[in-house]
Design an enzyme around this catalytic site. Structure first.
Site, short mmCIF file in Angstrom:
data_model
loop_
_atom_site.label_atom_id
_atom_site.label_comp_id
_atom_site.label_asym_id
_atom_site.label_seq_id
_atom_site.Cartn_x
_atom_site.Cartn_y
_atom_site.Cartn_z
N ASP A 1 0.86 -1.18 0.00
CA ASP A 1 0.00 0.00 0.00
C ASP A 1 0.90 1.23 0.00
O ASP A 1 1.56 1.52 0.99
CB ASP A 1 -0.90 0.02 1.24
CG ASP A 1 -1.97 -1.05 1.20
OD1 ASP A 1 -1.76 -2.08 0.52
OD2 ASP A 1 -3.02 -0.88 1.84
N LYS B 1 -10.30 0.08 -2.68
CA LYS B 1 -10.25 -0.18 -1.23
C LYS B 1 -10.54 1.08 -0.45
O LYS B 1 -9.69 1.95 -0.34
CB LYS B 1 -8.87 -0.72 -0.85
CG LYS B 1 -8.68 -0.93 0.65
CD LYS B 1 -7.32 -1.53 0.98
CE LYS B 1 -7.08 -1.53 2.48
NZ LYS B 1 -5.73 -1.99 2.85
N LYS C 1 -6.94 3.13 -3.45
CA LYS C 1 -7.35 3.11 -2.05
C LYS C 1 -7.59 4.54 -1.58
O LYS C 1 -6.82 5.44 -1.94
CB LYS C 1 -6.26 2.42 -1.22
CG LYS C 1 -6.45 2.43 0.27
CD LYS C 1 -5.38 1.58 0.95
CE LYS C 1 -5.37 1.81 2.46
NZ LYS C 1 -4.31 1.06 3.14
#
Lengths: 289, 325
Positions: free
Chosen positions: B157, B261, B225
């Site tokens: 991430d 996400k 995300k």
């Protein structure tokens, strides 16, 4: 010119706020003579769930307050009720069909009951706690601690004095309460909620649901996050009371069993009104350290 | 570098990344987001009623989509181990309860998570690139990433450089994502999945969220995300809606699917189900799978478990019956 009626739909009291029922349902409340008075929210199982969450959230703060401070706050409830006596007298007259004089006596008794319990807040420990003599160099101290979140099915007949008599002993020791009011006579409970909201009682300590004990009771009795239940509101319904006791056994709730008939709430309460919903904690501490 | 990226894109998208000017032209040429419309649509989708068997399905799906996250300065190996155990068996009393998709930790704790998770199928996501601010030199970010991949992270991430993005230096952000994507490569030729965090709470407008989404997808992100969870507001329904529209349009343009996400601020089952409804309605049912949609959350899992227990036993459960994380 005639005034337009202000038609009221009362709401629930959960977590210090007054939400409508999650179900959107309400029901008509009539006075003792059958005349329409107002609408009240009909609480559903989801309102009960929300109320338990609010009560659990409030428990840490409320039980962590000093007993002295809880006394002050319960006394404050009595003060605010005293200020709103006429409103309570009217509500009790409508709900229970009493004469003005008798309704006033009921309101007086309810306020006095709060004052009486306020006094107990910082005295119960001295009465039911103890410094136990033990065979060793230890202090051995037993003290009462609040049980946790207590579900209270309030009495069906005595809409104010009965309500105060089951709620005050629960909160004064540091528990938080989810209360299901009398179904037919909910308005004194609604007024009481308005008093609670304006008398320093932290939100969530008392949550008041107007609705039917037979529909909400089972959800509270089986709720794994409720630590105790008072079945005063199903007095006389032995079958339902048994069902609730069985459901409550799942997580070993403390249960105050339903009486065969509603008692006379004017009598001075026994100490068990408070001690039924406390746990005795005993600590050992070495002497001389 | 850009040549490899461009080869998999249709002509007009490939051209967009050829220079800073063309990238800006492309991103600013994207249609603007109707703010009121997006918020109203997200709110309306949130009112759908999901009950009984559909709810049971949604809860299990949501559990399978959770990236169980702990990103605190106070994280210890012990905490990561217990979190990893929980990810594998969220409800120890019920063998039918599915595992979560992944655990998400800081890079230095990837090894610890790996030991516990083994080959359980639960992925390990590591936040890299000077998370959460992204304020570090590029070689440090790349080293951070390579380190996490080497330690065994399955997913990375990364955070974008919001400062560069907001100043309009899009090509810099683009190149950084491409470089991190390359740092995700493993010696055996496979590559860790790359999730690109926008920190939408700092991007100010929905238009910027849409631009960032396209920018990240152009650069080869596997997932986009919303947030780090360290900035408020974190994930919101309208922001996620804009991102879901972006991945839907991206598939239309390129045929490739990109995951989404939302992370941060999703705490209740009710919230999670609202997101699932939106995924189905905006992106489509293909995204209703842990491969393409994840929740970055920590406390959400407990609420999902409580609701799941309620559905199974018919009585309300309480916080005493789930772990304290």
């Amino acid at each position: 010119m005639a005034r337009i009626d202000v038609r009221k739909t009362y709401k629930l009291y959960i977590g210090g706020a007054f939400p409508r029922s999650e179900s959107g349902h309400s029901y008509e409340v009539t006075d003792a003579g059958g005349k329409f008075v107002a609408n009240a929210s009909l609480a559903s199982r989801k309102d009960a769930r929300d109320a338990v969450v609010a009560a659990r959230k409030a428990f840490g703060g409320w039980s962590g307050r000093t007993a002295y401070n809880r006394a002050q706050i319960v006394y404050r409830i009595a003060e605010v009720m005293e200020d709103r006596r006429p409103q309570f007298v009217t509500a009790v007259r409508q709900a229970e069909g009493l004469t003005a004089a008798r309704a006033e006596r009921v309101v007086d008794a309810a306020i006095d009951r709060l004052v009486w319990y306020a006094g107990w807040a910082d005295k119960l420990t001295q009465v039911v706690g103890n410094a136990n003599p033990v065979a060793g160099p230890y202090f051995n101290l037993s003290t009462p601690e609040p049980t946790g979140v207590v579900a209270v099915l309030a009495p069906q007949e005595s809409s104010l004095l009965g309500l105060v008599s089951v709620v005050a002993p629960v909160i004064v020791t540091g528990n938080t309460a989810v209360v299901v009011s009398s179904y037919e006579r909910p308005l004194p409970a609604v007024n009481f909620a308005e008093v609670l909201a304006t008398s320093d009682v932290p939100g969530g300590v008392v949550n008041i649901l107007t609705g039917a004990a037979p529909t909400i009771g089972p959800w509270l009795a089986s709720h794994m996050d409720v630590n105790a239940i008072d079945l005063a509101g199903v007095a006389g319904d032995a079958a339902l009371a048994t069902d609730l006791e069985v459901a409550a056994a799942d997580n070993l709730k403390r249960v105050r069993r339903a009486p065969a008939a509603e008692p006379d709430w004017n009598a001075e309460p026994p100490l068990t009104a408070m001690t039924d919903f406390v746990e005795i904690k005993t600590v050992w501490h070495p002497i001389g350290v | 570098m850009t040549a490899t990226v461009n080869s998999r894109l249709p002509g007009e998208l490939a051209d967009a990344t050829s220079s800073d000017a063309s990238l800006r032209r492309f991103l600013h040429g994207l249609p603007g987001v109707d703010q009121v419309g997006a918020e109203a649509r997200a709110a309306r989708l949130g009112t759908r009623s999901i009950k009984t068997t559909a709810k049971a399905y949604a809860i299990d799906l949501a559990i399978r989509m959770v990236d169980l996250t702990t990103l605190e300065g106070q994280d210890t190996p012990g905490k990561v181990r217990s979190l990893a155990s929980k990810a594998m068996r969220p409800d120890p009393t019920d063998p039918d309860c599915p595992a979560t998709a992944a655990v998400c930790v800081y890079p230095d704790l990837v090894g610890v998570a790996k030991e516990t998770l083994g080959d359980s199928g639960v992925q390990i996501a590591a936040v890299a690139t000077a998370f959460p601010s992204g304020r570090a030199a590029r070689d440090i970010k790349l080293a951070d990433t390579a380190d996490a991949v080497e330690a065994g992270a399955d997913e990375i991430d990364m955070v974008i450089d919001r400062g560069a993005f907001l100043t309009g230096r899009y090509l810099q952000v683009f190149e950084e994502i491409v470089a991190v994507k390359e740092a995700c490569a493993r010696p055996d030729g496979t590559s860790a999945h790359l999730k690109v965090i926008f920190e939408t709470g700092e991007l100010q407008t929905y238009d910027n969220v849409r631009r960032a989404s396209w920018l990240a997808m152009l650069a080869g992100a596997d997932f986009i995300k919303t947030s780090t969870g360290k900035v408020q507001p974190a994930a919101t329904l309208p922001v996620t809606l804009v991102m879901l529209e972006a991945v839907r349009d991206w598939r239309e343009a390129t045929g490739q699917m990109v995951g989404v996400k939302p992370a941060g601020g999703i705490r209740t089952t009710k919230d999670a189900i609202k997101y699932l409804v939106m995924v189905n309605e905006i992106a489509g049912p293909d995204w209703l799978d842990p491969t393409w949609f994840r929740f970055g959350a920590s406390s959400l899992l407990n609420d999902l478990l409580l609701q799941r227990t309620k559905m199974l036993t018919g009585r309300y459960s309480g916080p005493d019956y789930v772990t304290v994380d």
